[in-house]
Scaffold this motif. Structure first.
Motif, PDB file in Angstrom:
ATOM      1  N   ARG A 543      30.620  41.607  53.189  1.00 24.41           N
ATOM      2  CA  ARG A 543      30.309  41.081  51.862  1.00 24.41           C
ATOM      3  C   ARG A 543      31.221  41.764  50.859  1.00 24.41           C
ATOM      4  O   ARG A 543      31.540  42.945  50.966  1.00 24.41           O
ATOM      5  CB  ARG A 543      28.834  41.342  51.525  1.00 24.41           C
ATOM      6  N   THR A 559      24.021  40.137  58.360  1.00 21.15           N
ATOM      7  CA  THR A 559      23.889  38.961  57.503  1.00 21.15           C
ATOM      8  C   THR A 559      23.289  37.801  58.290  1.00 21.15           C
ATOM      9  O   THR A 559      23.601  37.611  59.467  1.00 21.15           O
ATOM     10  CB  THR A 559      25.267  38.532  56.961  1.00 21.15           C
ATOM     11  N   VAL A 589      20.744  39.655  53.571  1.00 17.51           N
ATOM     12  CA  VAL A 589      21.563  40.766  54.037  1.00 17.51           C
ATOM     13  C   VAL A 589      20.722  42.028  54.149  1.00 17.51           C
ATOM     14  O   VAL A 589      19.671  42.170  53.510  1.00 17.51           O
ATOM     15  CB  VAL A 589      22.760  41.025  53.095  1.00 17.51           C
ATOM     16  N   LEU A 601      21.606  36.991  49.732  1.00 12.76           N
ATOM     17  CA  LEU A 601      23.053  36.993  49.584  1.00 12.76           C
ATOM     18  C   LEU A 601      23.388  36.517  48.181  1.00 12.76           C
ATOM     19  O   LEU A 601      22.801  35.567  47.678  1.00 12.76           O
ATOM     20  CB  LEU A 601      23.685  36.068  50.630  1.00 12.76           C
TER      21      LEU A 601
END
Length: 709
Positions: A543, A559, A589, A601
């Motif tokens: 990320r 994730t 996440v 997310l």
């Protein structure tokens, strides 16, 4: 002025809605499309994944409604995030992950230093169709954790006659602002001469500054790059030779450049008050952001090799993308200039060379079994330098990947077909000892990072089943694994701790994404529909998180993304069609590495839920399309590193009309028909920076003409 706008809208809508209406006795069946992004041409109905194909007609139509590639994809592909309307595709995702862009199978993505520019390497004037396979997979190799987007280029004409074609278009605001005009044009020639054929095209695209729904200029992203205030040119050529009926040799080259003009600067907006960034005339410091990409491929195919078809593709690409500069903290070095005064800007350089060998055998021994096998090779050399001080921000990084694969399809019964395959990824990075930038540390100490050659290998599998209980109606299920690198450049350039070696860096480990999908497809004379639910997981996902300079670093986290995608099209009559596509997705996440998915997310890494609806009407030489795109609200209060508490959705309506004449085709398109004022998805929820708080484009009118001779 408002009343004039309303009259303009009413006139355009009336011209479509009051057109003569006729009911056809028969409706043409929906054509079964063959998709080449699967390595061998396959009908959509036989692929156990969601598939979207943007035809030449769709592409022509959308080019009057969205002059950026991402805008076209966002309008037609469920699961693709809203366009930023900028040169940078950062913050644009596909199923919450990165797509692999291809041109005729040649990879355009740069996973070693992802500058988010891979969607702008070719002019759409030479693209025949766009094939999109949704979901993580490794069938085309490295990079497709979100899916595959393959630009299939036009083919040379085989009639033997010389054919010429032209395309020209002009785009303006409804106020006809002199700085807001946009011009594009292209010419091509194609012919078959004996066993040889060719197609050559030259195109040019000049964009002025863009205006929002309230008549204000839209700020130019001088750092990441912008489509507004830019100039684009493209040269494309394809040369073919067919020594026998079974063999073809083809050379393709595409030389593309998109560069900002540097005539406009940006006045920062204020997210707190909802004031968007605007553009102001003024000389740009440094050089404008640029994409300069040359892609070449040599393809050989032979349909009579051991009873199957052998294809070999050799390719090379030189990818250079520069970014706007500044006196960023990371660039400062007191040994060069007083801290806070050193201006610099960066440039990504990537040189790729590769080979793709495939042997395809259909209906082995009359068993109905289809199989293809082969091997891929990729060598990528990437670095990112600072242009004015000639320092490497990202050291020269070499990546070598060899991947043999096999894929097969087995008919279990007349109703059931099972498919599956294996791909063995064998990859190696090589980085020599290098020095970091002084600005990485508050004491401006330059560190020496020990080089290394970490290697990775993994066996990626995929399996799928397609069940067709009745003709035209299929159910499918699949499991597939995708593989990519975690933006090596961002990891290497951000090191600020002594004693680090490349071999010790966990963040350099590849990202492996698993995609599970269930869906159904229905096709009849009048109706086509596809619905898919999916889950994409990665135990060591990546990320992006911004640092103090606004530069992004990679954060590795577990994730999971779940979603639903659907598309449908119904031919009410021969002339009148309606359709829609829907995407719903949510990501989670693990932010503290405890194995629990504890946060949503964020908007930088996943798009909003959206619904697109359209209606088309054709009568004689006239045709028209109206489309609605609605982005739903989303709450980010529980998002990891959320930059905004919420996203306020919006709806946009576009209208296009065309008239086919003996001398060519005339098209009129109106983007954002009702001149909606809105802040784009990324600017609302993906950043807190005032200089990147951009409004979306207001009403834009495009008039285009094309003809073939």
């Amino acid at each position: 002025m408002v009343s004039n706008h309303n009259l303009f809208v009413s006139a355009l809508l009336s011209s479509v809605l009051v057109a003569p209406y006729a009911v056809a006795e028969e409706v043409s069946p929906v054509e079964e499309v063959l998709v080449s992004a699967t390595r061998t041409p396959k009908p959509v109905s036989s692929i156990p994944n969601m598939v979207t194909v943007i035809s030449a007609e769709d592409l022509e139509e959308q080019l009057t409604l969205a002059t950026d590639t991402s805008g076209i994809l966002a309008n037609l592909v469920p699961g693709f995030s809203p366009s930023r309307q900028k040169l940078s595709g950062f913050g644009e995702s596909f199923r919450g992950r990165s797509p692999l862009y291809l041109i005729d199978g040649v990879p355009q993505s740069n996973p070693l230093r992802d500058g988010s520019r891979d969607g702008y390497t070719i002019d759409m004037a030479v693209v025949e169709r766009i094939e999109v396979i949704h979901g993580a997979n490794a069938i085309q190799g490295l990079g497709a954790t979100g899916g595959i987007i393959n630009f299939v280029t036009k083919k040379p004409d085989d009639s033997g006659d010389l054919k010429l074609g032209i395309q020209a278009g002009i785009t303006t605001t409804d106020d006809f602002e002199s700085d807001g005009f946009e011009y594009r044009g292209s010419v091509y020639a194609t012919q078959k001469i004996g066993k040889f054929d060719y197609l050559a095209s030259v195109s040019y695209h000049k964009r002025g500054v863009m205006y929002d729904g309230e008549g204000r200029t839209i700020g130019v992203d001088q750092t990441q790059g912008d489509l507004g205030d830019s100039e684009q040119r493209d040269f494309f050529a394809k040369l073919g030779f067919e020594p026998t009926e079974d063999q073809r040799i083809q050379f393709t080259i595409n030389d593309f450049e998109l560069s900002g003009d540097g005539d406009w600067g940006t006045v920062a907006g204020d997210p707190a008050t909802g004031t968007p960034a605007t553009a102001a005339k003024g000389a740009l410091e440094g050089e404008p952001a640029t994409n300069d990409v040359t892609t070449m491929s040599l393809d050989y195919s032979n349909k009579a090799v051991a009873g199957g078809t052998l294809t070999l593709q050799l390719y090379a690409q030189d990818f250079r993308s520069s970014f706007g500069g500044g006196t960023f903290g990371s660039f400062q070095d007191p040994a060069i200039a007083p801290v806070g005064t050193l201006f610099d800007q960066s440039e990504n350089n990537s040189e790729k060379k590769g080979a793709r060998l495939t042997w395809d055998k259909q209906n082995i021994a009359d068993s109905g079994v289809n199989m293809f096998t082969g091997v891929d090779y990729l060598h990528d050399k990437t670095f990112q330098r600072l242009m004015f001080t000639d320092r490497n921000w990202v050291p020269e990084t070499k990546f070598e990947n060899i991947a043999p694969f096999v894929q097969a399809e087995f008919p279990v019964s007349e109703m059931i077909t099972v498919s599956g395959g294996l791909r063995y990824e064998n990859a190696k990075l090589n980085v020599d000892d290098y020095q970091t930038l002084a600005g990485n540390r508050s004491d401006f100490q330059v560190l020496t990072v020990g080089g290394g050659s970490p290697s990775f290998d993994d066996l990626l599998i995929n399996a799928g089943v397609v069940i067709e209980p009745v003709a035209g109606w299929t159910f499918y299920s699949s499991y597939s694994e995708g593989f990519t690198m975690a933006d090596v450049g961002r990891v290497l350039r951000g090191i600020n701790t002594e004693g680090v070696t490349v071999d010790d860096l966990f963040d350099l480990k590849p990202i492996k994404a698993d995609n599970i999908e269930l869906g159904t497809t229905f096709t009849s004379d009048r109706f086509f529909a596809q619905v898919s639910v999916f889950q994409s997981k990665s135990s060591e996902g990546a990320r992006y998180v911004a640092d103090a300079d606004g530069f992004l670093r990679v954060q590795r986290e577990k994730t999971r993304i779940r979603g639903l995608e659907a598309l449908a099209e119904y031919a009410v009559t021969e002339e009148f069609r309606v359709g829609s596509n829907l995407a719903v997705q949510k990501g989670r996440v693990d932010t503290n590495d405890d194995g629990v998915l504890d946060a949503d997310l964020d908007a930088v890494n996943i798009g909003p839920n959206r619904l697109n609806v359209f209606a088309t009407y054709a009568y004689g030489d006239w045709s028209g399309r109206v489309q609605l795109s609605h982005l739903f609200d989303r709450d980010f209060t529980n998002a990891a590193d959320a930059l905004a508490a919420e996203f306020n959705g919006y709806s946009l309506v576009d209208l296009s009309m065309s008239y086919r004449m003996e001398a060519g085709k005339l098209q009129l398109g109106v983007q954002n028909l009702f001149d909606k004022q809105y802040i784009t998805y990324y600017s609302q929820a993906g950043t807190t920076r005032g200089d990147r708080y951009f409004a979306g484009r207001g009403r834009a009118i495009t008039l285009s003409y094309q003809a073939d001779f």
